[in-house]
Structure formats: structure tokens, C-alpha cells
Design a protein around this motif. Structure first.
Motif, mmCIF file in Angstrom:
data_model
loop_
_atom_site.group_PDB
_atom_site.id
_atom_site.type_symbol
_atom_site.label_atom_id
_atom_site.label_comp_id
_atom_site.label_asym_id
_atom_site.label_seq_id
_atom_site.Cartn_x
_atom_site.Cartn_y
_atom_site.Cartn_z
ATOM 1 N N LYS A 158 29.231 -3.171 -37.380
ATOM 2 C CA LYS A 158 28.217 -3.482 -36.410
ATOM 3 C C LYS A 158 27.157 -4.440 -37.017
ATOM 4 O O LYS A 158 26.804 -5.728 -36.692
ATOM 5 C CB LYS A 158 27.399 -2.353 -35.667
ATOM 6 N N ASN A 159 26.832 -4.232 -38.243
ATOM 7 C CA ASN A 159 26.115 -5.174 -39.104
ATOM 8 C C ASN A 159 25.148 -6.291 -38.163
ATOM 9 O O ASN A 159 25.162 -7.322 -38.589
ATOM 10 C CB ASN A 159 27.228 -5.994 -39.730
ATOM 11 N N GLY A 160 24.297 -5.463 -37.365
ATOM 12 C CA GLY A 160 23.394 -6.473 -36.613
ATOM 13 C C GLY A 160 24.037 -7.003 -35.697
ATOM 14 O O GLY A 160 23.804 -7.971 -35.104
ATOM 15 N N LEU A 161 25.401 -6.739 -35.225
ATOM 16 C CA LEU A 161 26.314 -7.512 -34.410
ATOM 17 C C LEU A 161 26.105 -7.061 -32.853
ATOM 18 O O LEU A 161 25.962 -5.953 -32.555
ATOM 19 C CB LEU A 161 27.764 -7.509 -34.632
ATOM 20 N N THR A 162 25.781 -7.910 -31.875
ATOM 21 C CA THR A 162 25.771 -7.668 -30.561
ATOM 22 C C THR A 162 26.763 -8.639 -29.630
ATOM 23 O O THR A 162 26.761 -9.953 -30.171
ATOM 24 C CB THR A 162 24.354 -7.934 -29.906
ATOM 25 N N ILE A 163 27.560 -8.424 -29.039
ATOM 26 C CA ILE A 163 28.494 -9.263 -27.896
ATOM 27 C C ILE A 163 27.521 -9.178 -26.672
ATOM 28 O O ILE A 163 27.274 -8.397 -26.218
ATOM 29 C CB ILE A 163 29.749 -8.507 -27.723
ATOM 30 N N LYS A 164 27.229 -10.549 -26.423
ATOM 31 C CA LYS A 164 26.705 -10.898 -24.993
ATOM 32 C C LYS A 164 27.527 -10.622 -24.044
ATOM 33 O O LYS A 164 27.049 -10.179 -22.818
ATOM 34 C CB LYS A 164 25.662 -12.029 -25.365
ATOM 35 N N SER A 165 28.586 -11.250 -24.107
ATOM 36 C CA SER A 165 29.499 -11.339 -22.855
ATOM 37 C C SER A 165 30.841 -11.649 -23.458
ATOM 38 O O SER A 165 30.977 -12.150 -24.661
ATOM 39 C CB SER A 165 29.203 -12.486 -21.820
ATOM 40 N N GLY A 166 31.812 -11.344 -22.733
ATOM 41 C CA GLY A 166 33.270 -11.375 -22.875
ATOM 42 C C GLY A 166 34.084 -11.973 -21.736
ATOM 43 O O GLY A 166 33.733 -11.382 -20.660
ATOM 44 N N GLU A 167 34.753 -12.999 -21.591
ATOM 45 C CA GLU A 167 35.466 -13.686 -20.658
ATOM 46 C C GLU A 167 36.794 -13.395 -20.860
ATOM 47 O O GLU A 167 37.187 -14.194 -21.714
ATOM 48 C CB GLU A 167 34.758 -15.102 -20.472
ATOM 49 N N PHE A 168 37.543 -12.853 -20.160
ATOM 50 C CA PHE A 168 39.080 -12.895 -20.025
ATOM 51 C C PHE A 168 39.691 -13.621 -19.104
ATOM 52 O O PHE A 168 39.326 -13.320 -17.762
ATOM 53 C CB PHE A 168 39.461 -11.269 -19.984
ATOM 54 N N THR A 169 40.504 -14.676 -19.245
ATOM 55 C CA THR A 169 41.083 -15.659 -18.438
ATOM 56 C C THR A 169 42.613 -15.732 -18.538
ATOM 57 O O THR A 169 42.922 -15.901 -19.752
ATOM 58 C CB THR A 169 40.490 -16.912 -18.567
ATOM 59 N N ALA A 170 43.230 -15.499 -17.434
ATOM 60 C CA ALA A 170 44.866 -15.677 -17.314
ATOM 61 C C ALA A 170 44.694 -17.032 -16.779
ATOM 62 O O ALA A 170 44.080 -17.415 -15.700
ATOM 63 C CB ALA A 170 45.120 -14.606 -16.690
ATOM 64 N N LYS A 171 45.855 -17.716 -17.061
ATOM 65 C CA LYS A 171 46.103 -18.954 -16.593
ATOM 66 C C LYS A 171 47.439 -19.572 -16.585
ATOM 67 O O LYS A 171 48.279 -19.166 -17.355
ATOM 68 C CB LYS A 171 45.246 -20.215 -17.255
ATOM 69 N N ALA A 172 47.763 -20.235 -15.465
ATOM 70 C CA ALA A 172 49.096 -21.227 -15.510
ATOM 71 C C ALA A 172 49.287 -22.207 -15.033
ATOM 72 O O ALA A 172 48.656 -22.374 -13.814
ATOM 73 C CB ALA A 172 50.083 -19.980 -14.888
ATOM 74 N N THR A 173 49.828 -23.196 -15.443
ATOM 75 C CA THR A 173 49.857 -24.693 -14.627
ATOM 76 C C THR A 173 51.191 -25.117 -14.795
ATOM 77 O O THR A 173 52.057 -24.924 -15.910
ATOM 78 C CB THR A 173 49.067 -25.588 -15.384
ATOM 79 N N GLY A 174 51.717 -25.924 -14.028
ATOM 80 C CA GLY A 174 53.040 -26.579 -14.017
ATOM 81 C C GLY A 174 53.555 -26.692 -12.912
ATOM 82 O O GLY A 174 53.242 -26.309 -11.700
ATOM 83 N N ASN A 175 54.948 -27.011 -12.631
ATOM 84 C CA ASN A 175 55.676 -26.906 -11.500
ATOM 85 C C ASN A 175 56.273 -25.772 -11.161
ATOM 86 O O ASN A 175 57.001 -25.184 -11.928
ATOM 87 C CB ASN A 175 56.958 -28.016 -11.493
ATOM 88 N N SER A 176 55.921 -25.195 -9.680
ATOM 89 C CA SER A 176 56.482 -23.924 -9.340
ATOM 90 C C SER A 176 57.868 -23.899 -9.143
ATOM 91 O O SER A 176 58.409 -25.012 -8.888
ATOM 92 C CB SER A 176 55.767 -23.670 -8.015
ATOM 93 N N LYS A 177 58.448 -23.103 -9.609
ATOM 94 C CA LYS A 177 59.974 -22.630 -9.678
ATOM 95 C C LYS A 177 60.346 -22.666 -7.875
ATOM 96 O O LYS A 177 61.550 -23.175 -7.641
ATOM 97 C CB LYS A 177 60.435 -21.478 -10.068
ATOM 98 N N SER A 178 59.587 -22.054 -7.187
ATOM 99 C CA SER A 178 60.095 -21.551 -5.606
ATOM 100 C C SER A 178 59.844 -23.064 -4.883
ATOM 101 O O SER A 178 60.585 -23.216 -4.008
ATOM 102 C CB SER A 178 59.205 -20.602 -5.260
ATOM 103 N N THR A 179 58.560 -23.627 -5.198
ATOM 104 C CA THR A 179 58.192 -24.835 -4.402
ATOM 105 C C THR A 179 58.357 -26.240 -5.053
ATOM 106 O O THR A 179 58.821 -27.138 -4.298
ATOM 107 C CB THR A 179 56.835 -24.917 -3.954
ATOM 108 N N GLY A 180 58.646 -26.186 -6.256
ATOM 109 C CA GLY A 180 58.693 -27.503 -7.146
ATOM 110 C C GLY A 180 57.370 -28.337 -7.067
ATOM 111 O O GLY A 180 57.304 -29.386 -7.846
#
Length: 246
Positions: A158-180
Motif C-alpha cells: 500500500k505504501n501510501g497508494l490509492t487507486i482512484k479508478s480502474g477502467e476495463f475495456t474489451a474491444k474488437a475491430t475488423g471485418n465480420s466473418k458473418s457479414t463481411g
């Protein structure tokens, strides 16, 4: 009467032919199991990560840790590791479908042997699991997606440490297999703050994207904003497959 019998015979021949063709098509699409194993424990996965054990059929993987300026945090990256375990592989027609788990952890060992005050970001640990499914079609085209993500923040000192916020993001980009068509999926969630030692899970329902053309990819990112004594900072921990921009 002969015409009726002839018609019946023709109908039976046609039905038998159709049934035979249908059976052959079904057989062609039948799943053939090539490989299967149980997922290792976290202790085993961490051990594999430390020695750099990976399944090298799984390519284009990146595990990066950067600061708010976008620069690589060298002393943190140096002590960060990942491993990949193949869980299952099967063949369906011209497709080979492989399932993996990727385990990535920042600073899994050696913390007590270093200066604890040199970098406050070394005072906590970020762990990400990524379950993936990869399709190789006709031994040429490669598609992929993540079926599950799991993230966790752990306090080392802990050493004086504080986490103010944590953002968890999932992402996917590209050409879809089902639609192209080109897709851009994102699912950010911020915690104020995340709880130490708690697992946060995402199971995105998104389609496979093409990952062998430098235009597509998928992954997860943890954005952690912290205060350590009088200093503040942000660490971006990213695990990705293929090409993806954050």
C-alpha cells in the motif's frame, strides 16, 4: 398399373439419392476433435508466464504497459509476462477451430528485491485472462474473437497508494466473418475504484473478425489511475491479438 409402379420406383430412387447426398454433406460438416485438455491453475499459468512458455501457433499477440503519454513503462514492462495455453482444437469441414487461454500479469515476482519507492506503479499488480477462439479457414484465412475476459487488481504494497479508478475495456475491430462488413465493438466499464483481489468478467457476444490482414484484432485494456503519496499517474495495460488501435 405399370405406370404407377414405375412412378413409385422413381420416387424411391430419388428419395434414396437425396438421403445419400444429405448424409454425405452432414458427414463433411461433422466435427472432428483434434486436441483437448483442461485449463491449468493460475499458479501453473503464472509459472509458465515467468519462463516465457507460449503456444507459438498463436501469433500476433501484444502485451504492453504504457503511461498517460503513451510511452512504454520500461521498468514495469520488464517485469511483466504472459503465457498462452491451447485448450481445444477441432476440424469442421474446411475450418480448424482452436481455443486458447492467454494469461498476462504485470510484476508477478521479484517485487521485494527492488526499490519499492522507485515507481509507485510497481506497488500493484494487474492480471488479465483472455479466452479466445481462432478459426483457420482453407488453411488461408484467419478469424478470431475473445469469448471471455477476466481482470483483477492486486495490492502488493500500500505504501501510501490509492487507486482512484480502474477502467476495463474489451474491444474488437475488423471485418465480420458473418457479414463481411467492418465492425468496431467496444465495451468500457469504469470502477471507482476497483476492489483489490476481485475478478471482473466480460463475455462479449461479438462476431469473429479477420485478424490476418493487418486490419482487424481484438483485446482488452486496463486503465488504472492512481495516487502514491504526492504523485499521480495512469497505467494502461493492454493485451491484444492482431491489429487494433486504442
Amino acid at each position: 398399373m405399370k405406370k404407377v409402379i414405375s412412378s413409385i420406383i422413381c420416387a424411391l430412387v430419388l428419395a434414396a439419392s437425396t438421403l445419400s447426398f444429405g448424409h454425405g454433406y452432414a458427414a463433411e460438416k461433422q466435427e472432428k476433435l483434434l486436441y483437448k485438455t483442461e485449463i491449468k491453475s493460475e499458479k501453473e499459468l503464472r509459472k509458465d508466464a515467468l519462463i516465457g512458455k507460449k503456444d507459438y501457433e498463436f501469433k500476433n499477440v501484444k502485451f504492453q504497459l504504457k503511461d498517460e503519454k503513451g510511452d512504454v513503462v520500461k521498468d514495469l514492462t520488464k517485469y511483466s509476462h504472459y503465457t498462452i495455453q491451447k485448450l481445444k482444437e477441432r476440424q469442421v469441414g474446411h475450418q480448424v477451430i482452436s481455443d486458447y487461454v492467454l494469461y498476462a500479469v504485470s510484476d508477478p515476482s521479484g517485487y521485494d528485491n527492488r526499490d519499492q519507492d522507485s515507481n509507485p506503479a510497481l506497488n500493484f499488480q494487474q492480471t488479465v485472462w483472455m479466452w479466445t477462439s481462432i478459426i483457420k479457414e482453407n488453411n488461408i484465412d484467419v478469424w478470431g474473437k475473445a469469448t471471455r475476459y477476466e481482470a483483477r487488481w492486486d495490492l502488493l504494497d500500500k505504501n501510501g497508494l490509492t487507486i482512484k479508478s480502474g477502467e476495463f475495456t474489451a474491444k474488437a475491430t475488423g471485418n465480420s466473418k458473418s457479414t463481411g462488413k467492418y465492425v468496431n465493438y467496444s465495451d468500457p466499464k469504469t470502477y471507482f475504484p476497483p476492489s483489490w483481489g476481485q475478478s471482473y468478467v466480460k463475455s462479449p457476444p461479438w462476431d469473429y473478425v479477420r485478424i490476418d490482414n493487418q486490419l482487424g484484432g481484438f483485446g482488452a485494456r486496463l486503465k488504472t489511475s492512481y495516487t502514491a503519496r504526492t504523485s499521480t499517474g495512469t497505467i494502461y495495460s493492454t493485451v491484444s491479438v492482431g491489429s487494433i488501435a486504442w
